[in-house]
Every structure is written in C-alpha cells, then in structure tokens.
Design an enzyme around this catalytic site. Structure first.
Site, PDB file in Angstrom:
ATOM      1  N   GLU A 120       0.856  -1.185   0.000  1.00  0.00           N
ATOM      2  CA  GLU A 120       0.000   0.000   0.000  1.00  0.00           C
ATOM      3  C   GLU A 120       0.897   1.242   0.000  1.00  0.00           C
ATOM      4  OE1 GLU A 120      -4.000   1.587   2.251  1.00  0.00           O
ATOM      5  OE2 GLU A 120      -2.334   0.974   3.490  1.00  0.00           O
ATOM      6  N   ALA A 253       1.551   0.025  10.833  1.00  0.00           N
ATOM      7  CA  ALA A 253       1.132  -1.348  10.575  1.00  0.00           C
ATOM      8  C   ALA A 253       0.399  -1.365   9.242  1.00  0.00           C
ATOM      9  CB  ALA A 253       0.232  -1.863  11.702  1.00  0.00           C
ATOM     10  N   MET A 254       0.157  -2.568   8.712  1.00  0.00           N
ATOM     11  CA  MET A 254      -0.487  -2.703   7.410  1.00  0.00           C
ATOM     12  C   MET A 254      -1.393  -3.917   7.417  1.00  0.00           C
ATOM     13  SD  MET A 254      -1.062  -1.697   4.414  1.00  0.00           S
ATOM     14  CE  MET A 254      -2.191  -2.570   3.331  1.00  0.00           C
ATOM     15  N   GLU A 255      -2.638  -3.702   6.948  1.00  0.00           N
ATOM     16  CA  GLU A 255      -3.718  -4.675   7.102  1.00  0.00           C
ATOM     17  C   GLU A 255      -3.754  -5.768   6.052  1.00  0.00           C
ATOM     18  OE1 GLU A 255      -5.603  -1.090   4.840  1.00  0.00           O
ATOM     19  OE2 GLU A 255      -4.123  -1.395   6.421  1.00  0.00           O
ATOM     20  N   ASN A 256      -2.616  -6.180   5.510  1.00  0.00           N
ATOM     21  CA  ASN A 256      -2.611  -7.260   4.523  1.00  0.00           C
ATOM     22  C   ASN A 256      -3.515  -8.395   4.997  1.00  0.00           C
ATOM     23  OD1 ASN A 256      -0.269  -5.877   3.312  1.00  0.00           O
ATOM     24  ND2 ASN A 256       0.836  -6.737   5.055  1.00  0.00           N
ATOM     25  N   GLU A 289      -5.901  -2.754  12.796  1.00  0.00           N
ATOM     26  CA  GLU A 289      -5.586  -3.556  11.604  1.00  0.00           C
ATOM     27  C   GLU A 289      -6.584  -4.690  11.417  1.00  0.00           C
ATOM     28  OE1 GLU A 289      -3.477  -2.285   9.605  1.00  0.00           O
ATOM     29  OE2 GLU A 289      -2.982  -0.775  11.112  1.00  0.00           O
ATOM     30  N   GLU A 311      -9.938   3.874   6.630  1.00  0.00           N
ATOM     31  CA  GLU A 311      -9.165   4.288   7.798  1.00  0.00           C
ATOM     32  C   GLU A 311     -10.007   4.890   8.914  1.00  0.00           C
ATOM     33  OE1 GLU A 311      -6.384   3.229   8.170  1.00  0.00           O
ATOM     34  OE2 GLU A 311      -5.687   2.758   6.158  1.00  0.00           O
TER      35      GLU A 311
END
Length: 843
Positions: A120, A253-256, A289, A311
């Site tokens: 992202e 953080a990243m919501e993969n 997340e 978000e």
C-alpha cells in the site's frame, strides 16, 4: 484532468504468481500470469523498476512498450474478451521499505535479515506486474522460491499448500485488491492459537525477541477477531490471521489480509515491564488492523478518494473493540487525548484537506494519508454517527453493508445508505457536510435580549478565508435543545427558563464527541467555571481544550487561560492532566530559553506539579490505581521542566541505583529518569553508553526511552555527534529517523544543527524515505518548532521550490501558515502572557 485508470483496459480475475528471490544478488525474478477480461486492445499493466523480458497473450508473444509518463507497460493484445496475459520479469530488492525489501536486525551481535513486503498504496507493481488499483480485485495463487536456509519460516496471506522442488505454493486467496498481497520469509519466532470459530491466530517476530513479547498481542488479536465476528455479524473469511513484526517498517502497521505486518514497537512488548499506555497503544494498533479485515479488505474503497472509508472506520473500531476487550482501561479517554486533539488542531488550518478528497493523479495518493484528518477527524465523524444511531442500529446497518458489498468495492454513500435503513435520520445528508468540507465550526453561545442564541462559523487558527461553510451539528446539549443545528443562527429561547429547567450551567457538545468547539459569552462561561471542579474528566478536558484552541485562533487570550490552569493542578484524572499540560506547554512559545519569562514559566510548572509529585512519588506503588499510574508521567515531566530540585535529585538517585540494569527500571518512569540524567549530568561517556544500549536492545519501548533521552543533550559537541548518526542505518534506522530528527530539532541547543542537516541532506533524505507516505511529516515536525520571523523566512527560502512535489505541496503550504500564525501570535500576546504567568506566581 483525470489520469486513465488501468482497470478500464483490463479486468483481472485471477493471478498465478511465481516469484524467485535471490537475496545474495539483491534481486528477484518471476512470472505474473493474469487471467481476466480485456476491455481495450491496448492493455495497461502496472510495473515499476522492472525489466520485462516477455509478454504473451493466450500463449502468443505480443509487443509491449514502457510508459513514459506512467508506471506501467502498454501491451498490444490485439483482442478483447477473456484472455490470459503472462509477463516474465525481474527487479531489484529495494531498501526503501516498499515493495519486496529486506529488514535488518541482530541476534547476539550477528547481523541478519528478514524479507517482507509493503504494497500500500501503489507498490505491488514493484513486486509483480498487475493492475495495481483497489477496484481491480482478483484471487491470487502465490508460488514463492528463494535461497532458502534450514530453519527459515515462510508466510503469506493464505496457508501454505505444498512445497515442491524448493517452491512454496500457497492456497488461493479470496478476491482482494493487489495492495493487500503480502509474504515474508526468514528466521522467526512465533506463538499461535485459535478463535472459537477455528481461525488460526499467530504472532511472529524475528528471533531477536523472546516468546513472552508475543503473548500480549496474541491474546488481543484472538479476542479482537472474535469480537468483530460478533459485532459485524459477518464471519472472518480466511483460515488464518497472522501478525508479523518487521524490524524495518515505514508505517505503523499494514492490514494485509491474513498476514498483517507491524512495526515492532506496535506489536511486541515485555509484559513484565511495560506501561499501561504502551499496552493501550499496541492493543489499539492490533485492533485497528484487524478491523480492516472487514473494513478495507472484505469491502474495499473503489478508489483512493474514499480512503477514509477504510481508515476512519478502522480508527473508530479500534476503540470500540478495545473498550469491549478491556473495559477497565476506559479507552475512549485515550480517544479524547489523541484523536480529538490531533483533529481539532490540524483541521483549523486553512488549506487542510477534507476527509473525502477527490484524487485523480496516482502521484497524489500518498498525500491523502493525513493522520489527523483521514484517521482522527474521520473517526470522530463516525463516533458522531454511532452516537446518533446507537450500537444496535449501527450493527444492523453494517451487516447490510457487508452482505451487499463483500469481496467487492464501495463508496461512502454505500455505507450511508446501509446505515440509513436502520434509522429515520438521513445520515448521508448529515455526514456530507463533515466529510466533503474541510475544517469545522466554532459555535458561539451567548445571551442576547434574554435569549440563549447560537451561531456557527468556520474556526481558523491563523489566517483563513471565510467562504460560508455550514455544518449539520449534533449539539449534544445538557439542556433542552434541538438534536441537530442546521442553520447558521439558532434562538433557543429564554435563557433563565432554560437554566432553571436544567438546574446546572448550560453546555454544548457534552462528551466532546462532535467535531466543533464552543465559545461561550462571559455570562455562560462564568456559570460553567463555578462548576468546573465538579465536572467529569472529559468535560474538564474539553474546557481546557476549547480555551486552548480559541487562544490559538486569537478568539481568546492565553493570558486569560493561565489562571484556569490552577483549577486542575490536583486532578487525579490522567486525561485532565494531559489537557492541563498540553495547554501549559503552549505557553513555552512565549518564553525564550534562558529569559526571565522562561524562569517564571518553569516556576509555574513546579507550582502546578509539586503537590502531585508529593502525593504520587517517583516509584510506582503496589496496588495503586490506573489513574495514578497514568498521571505520574505528566507530573514528573512537569516537575523536571520546573527544575524541582528534589525531583532532579530523586531521578538521579534512581539512575545511579539502576545504572547497570537500566532495562529493568520501571518503564513507567524510565524515560524521565534518563532525560534528567542527560540534561543535568550529561557527558560524552553517558551518550556513548546510552547509544550502545539503544543498538543492543531489541525492546522497542526501551529503544524509545533511550532515544527520548539522548536527544536532550545540551552539549553542542554531543549533538553534532548525534546528528552524524542520522545517515548511519547501523545506528538510526530510516524508519526511526523522523523521531531522532524531531528530538534534536525540538531541543533549543540542537535546533540549528538539525535544521542545517535537513537542508544539507535533503536529496539523501528524499532518496532514502521519499517514497514513504509519511515523508511529508518531516515538514510537519519543522512547523511545530519554528516560531521566529527569521525561521519563517528560512522555511520559505528552502521549501518554496519543493511545492511542485505533489506529495509535499499541501504540507508545505499549510505549515507555512502554521509558522506564520505562531510568529504573529507571539508578537501580539507575548507580553500579556508572560505578565499573566508572573502574576500567577504571586498568588
């Protein structure tokens, strides 16, 4: 002019991805085989930094060209309809923390690396050719090969299916956007469990961390998934939810989907020595997340202009879920001190973006990630919606939303339509005034001709252009008043009758959940102040908050705010202490370092904090309340700023006692002990000792405490040494650079050094972190510090020619106004404020 969307030329349905990573060569190669429907005979597919060796359509090699003005290739497919496009490619591993990249760490002094991904917003195109747009949802089958060593772990969005000839094959994903694809491999430590519905929950880290550091987030993740399945009334659709801490990570953080990645500080903690605030922080990041696994992953925005849909909702849900998981934490109070404060300050500057922003050029996308607006303000908007609807209607509407749009895309109006079915309110009509307009109103409440009247007008800090914006304002009054204020002016009737019926001072925005501030006339304010000490903590926070903002906007004077501080100095609420010292900290801008005004202000800090320090002491006590635990840091910090001799002595004695075991010092007081030592007993030997500990420890919280102290040095030679570390990734990781830079810049002894450094090293900085969506916040940091006409002129001289960078343009212009307002505010208020501080000391 709108840039052509690649999705218009080709609709992908399924990807077969083969990726072969050669860590030794710092490169990878592969084939992206895309099944889909060609819409136009010339197909556009994203790629970046790639060498493309061959493109075939249905097995037949076809010509292609690289775009001159876009990140992609043009494929001459020569047909439309169903087709399979295969692209053979190779590309470098990056060191930008984007695409496929290595993270670096040490175990027992041995350097190691872990390969991870960050796609992202538009970085999947650095890993495999694809239609890298949120609307282009597809399923993905990943086959991953790498120079594997014994004992390494391989993770991806889905569980591993099989291993053949050194290739790891993963199960096919559900339909999702390209930016959510993720994988990682290297030596890892892990803990796993299962939810009640059978979902595998895991927490993974490098082997630099101990197993106990994974336990807290594992428990939160498990219970969060269970809570969301119930609250959304929609099952988690994947067999796994893995949380992975990466040693180098640009974002928080990243919501993969199925493999969520985190900065280590936001996932790992030592349960034996951590602060309650750090537990809250980790819990809210994890739940944020995991909220995305529905809001963002299951249902995804059609285009980046609806980023807020992802978000803002996740930001609200993190608090709602943690409040359910840990009700004794009173987490909504943290919402008041973080989200509300950030949104109200940022959103008052003319030129700020609205929550919903039209964006056509992909180059503008990363500029949308304004944390104070898309995250904080957006979540305040949704808290307003929740307050209007209630939880049952909210849940009913959300279930309808997920049922209708799951595995697809949506826009804001789709959410409002779903929520409006659960209420008689036109939620969309109310929310469009908040989401599509920048800024927020100040509601003037005043008594005129015996009537209580309200007016609304956009509130600005600094110069602002009045364009007649109007909002649908939930008044949340503590007396008889309309639910929504729709007009610019409102007459509520006879004031004395309303006051008598209410039986208490009349206030608006009770709970501080609507996004506006209130300016009361003297009659109303005098009435409120009589009850100020008896108000609940949120209302006391709000009183200080609104006074501070009104003073920043020159609709009140900071000189009049000074006497109010005394009222709350003995509050046992940590959020009131937060508001108290946030307001007091604003007085520092009027007191130049070393001046008589500075001396007086420090004396005021000592006066405000001394009784609390005496009550609480330096060392945590067994069985003390959460409020006392969380209040102590505010008053200790204030006492040290106030140069209280006893506090400085106690802090030094504690340091001496723990000098050889600083990691064991209570995390609740450790940063203040270390800061005191550096400020009052600093030396080259101390700096070297602390930076040695910083490099050696794997505890993210301890690292932050050490950094906070090191940058407080008063010695120019030491500060020069610290600044010299900024480009040395062995000492200061690029992900942590902004914090180090901010710390030195905020130190009066280091301001010039840091300012010179960023101007001299801008090209290097842009190359190193310029692709990061948070790059613009280096400018934000500068705007928080500068307060003189000379610095304003230097800012303009350096940044004006950088406005052509779309990622930086808005930030440069806004922060110019922030600095200009501060310069103007100091010029007009300094004498009165400093006189008020001096007068307060005489009482």
């Amino acid at each position: 002019m709108a840039v052509k969307r690649f999705y218009e030329t080709f609709h992908p349905d399924h990807y077969d991805l083969y990726i072969d990573v050669d860590r030794a060569a710092r490169s990878f190669s592969g084939t992206s085989t895309i099944h889909g429907e060609i819409q136009e005979e010339t197909v556009l597919v994203h790629q970046k930094y790639m060498t493309i060796s061959k493109v075939t359509v249905d097995g037949k090699e076809v010509p292609f060209t690289f775009g001159d003005d876009f990140e992609g290739i043009k494929i001459e497919a020569g047909k439309t309809g169903e087709a399979v496009i295969a692209i053979d490619y190779s590309a470098p591993l990056t060191d930008t923390m984007m695409g496929i990249y290595p993270s670096y760490y040490q175990v027992d002094g041995v350097k190691k690396e872990l390969i991870g991904t960050q796609f992202e917003t538009t970085f999947a195109r650095e890993a495999f050719p694809c239609v890298d747009e949120p609307e282009a949802k597809a399923t993905f089958s990943l086959a991953l090969k790498f120079d594997e060593h014994e004992g390494e772990t391989v993770l991806a969005n889905m569980p591993e299916d099989r291993v053949e000839n050194g290739v790891h094959y993963f199960k096919e994903t559900v339909r999702m956007s390209s930016y959510l694809v993720a994988f990682a491999f290297g030596e890892m430590r892990s803990l796993t469990t299962h939810t009640k519905s059978g979902v595998l929950i895991g927490v993974y880290s490098t082997q630099a961390h101990t197993e106990k550091e994974l336990t807290f987030s594992l428990d939160i993740a498990k219970r969060a998934i269970e809570f969301y399945e119930d609250f959304y009334q929609t099952p988690y659709p994947l067999p796994q939810s893995l949380q992975l801490a990466l040693p180098d990570f640009s974002a928080g953080a990243m919501e993969n989907w199925g493999l969520v990645t985190y900065r280590e500080a936001y996932l790992l903690l030592d349960p034996d020595n951590t602060t309650l605030e750090m537990k809250k922080l980790v819990a809210t990041v994890v739940t944020h997340e995991l909220a995305h696994q529905w809001f963002g992953d299951l249902v995804t925005m059609e285009w980046w202009d609806n980023l807020w849909l992802n978000e803002s909702f996740a930001n609200m849900m993190e608090y709602l879920s943690v409040d359910h998981l840990e009700p004794n934490w009173h987490i909504w109070e943290m919402f008041q001190t973080s989200e509300a404060a950030a949104a109200l300050t940022r959103d008052a500057t003319d030129g700020v973006q609205s929550v919903h922003v039209e964006v056509n050029d992909p180059a503008e996308i990363d500029a949308l990630f304004d944390g104070a607006i898309v995250y904080a303000k957006g979540s305040r908007m949704l808290v307003m919606v929740r307050s209007l609807l209630g939880d049952e209607a909210l849940r009913k509407g959300l279930k309808r939303y997920f049922d209708k749009h799951k595995f697809g895309n949506a826009a804001g109006d789709d959410l409002w339509d779903a929520l409006s079915t659960a209420t008689d309110l036109n939620i969309g009509e109310i929310m469009h005034t908040w989401l599509d307009q920048p800024g927020y109103p100040v509601v003037n409440a005043f008594v005129e001709d015996g009537h209580l009247k309200l007016t609304q007008k956009q509130f600005f800090i600094g110069e602002g252009k009045e364009v007649g914006r109007k909002w649908e304002i939930p008044l949340n009054a503590n007396f008889k008043a309309p639910k929504i204020m729709s007009d610019v002016e409102l007459d509520l009737g006879d004031y004395q009758a309303l006051r008598a019926e209410a039986g208490h001072a009349l206030r608006l925005n009770v709970g501080n959940n609507s996004h506006f501030i209130v300016k009361y006339d003297q009659t109303l304010m005098d009435d409120i102040m009589k009850e100020a000490k008896d108000l609940d903590p949120v209302s006391q926070l709000q009183l200080l908050q609104d006074l501070r903002l009104l003073a920043e906007g020159k609709q009140a004077s900071y000189a009049d705010v000074v006497p109010v501080l005394e009222l709350f100095k003995n509050s046992e609420s940590h959020i009131v202490n937060d508001a108290l010292y946030t307001t007091a900290d604003k007085l520092r801008q009027f007191a130049p370092a070393g001046s008589e005004a500075d001396k007086n202000l420090r004396a005021l800090y000592n006066d405000l904090s001394k009784d609390q320090v005496a009550r609480l002491g330096w060392l945590p006590k067994a069985g003390e309340s959460d409020e006392d635990i969380q209040t102590r840091p505010y008053v200790l910090s204030a006492s040290l700023y106030g140069r209280n001799a006893d506090s400085e002595k106690q802090a030094h004695e504690i340091y001496v006692e723990y000098a050889d075991k600083l990691a064991e010092l209570s995390a609740d007081i450790r940063p203040y002990v270390l800061i005191n030592e550096v400020e009052n007993y600093g030396s080259s030997e101390l700096t070297d000792k602390l930076i040695g500990l910083y490099q050696a420890t794997s505890d993210p919280s301890f690292k932050m405490d050490l950094e906070a102290a090191i940058v407080k040095s008063k010695d120019e030679g030491e500060l020069k040494k610290i600044v010299s570390w900024f480009k040395n990734a062995e000492i200061v990781k690029p992900q942590d650079l902004r914090g180090w830079f901010s710390g030195v810049l905020s130190n009066p002894a280091g301001e010039q050094l840091a300012w010179d450094w960023i101007r001299d090293e801008w090209a290097w900085l842009e190359k190193t972190v310029g692709g990061d969506m948070e790059f613009a916040t280096f400018i934000t940091v500068i705007s928080r510090v500068f307060k003189t006409k000379e610095r304003y002129d230097e800012y303009n001289a350096f940044f004006t020619d950088k406005e052509s960078n779309m990622l930086l343009n808005r930030e440069i212009k806004m922060d110019r106004k922030v600095i200009a307002n501060r310069v103007d505010l100091i010029a007009s208020e300094q004498a009165d404020v400093n006189a008020a501080v001096a007068a307060a000391l005489q009482k």
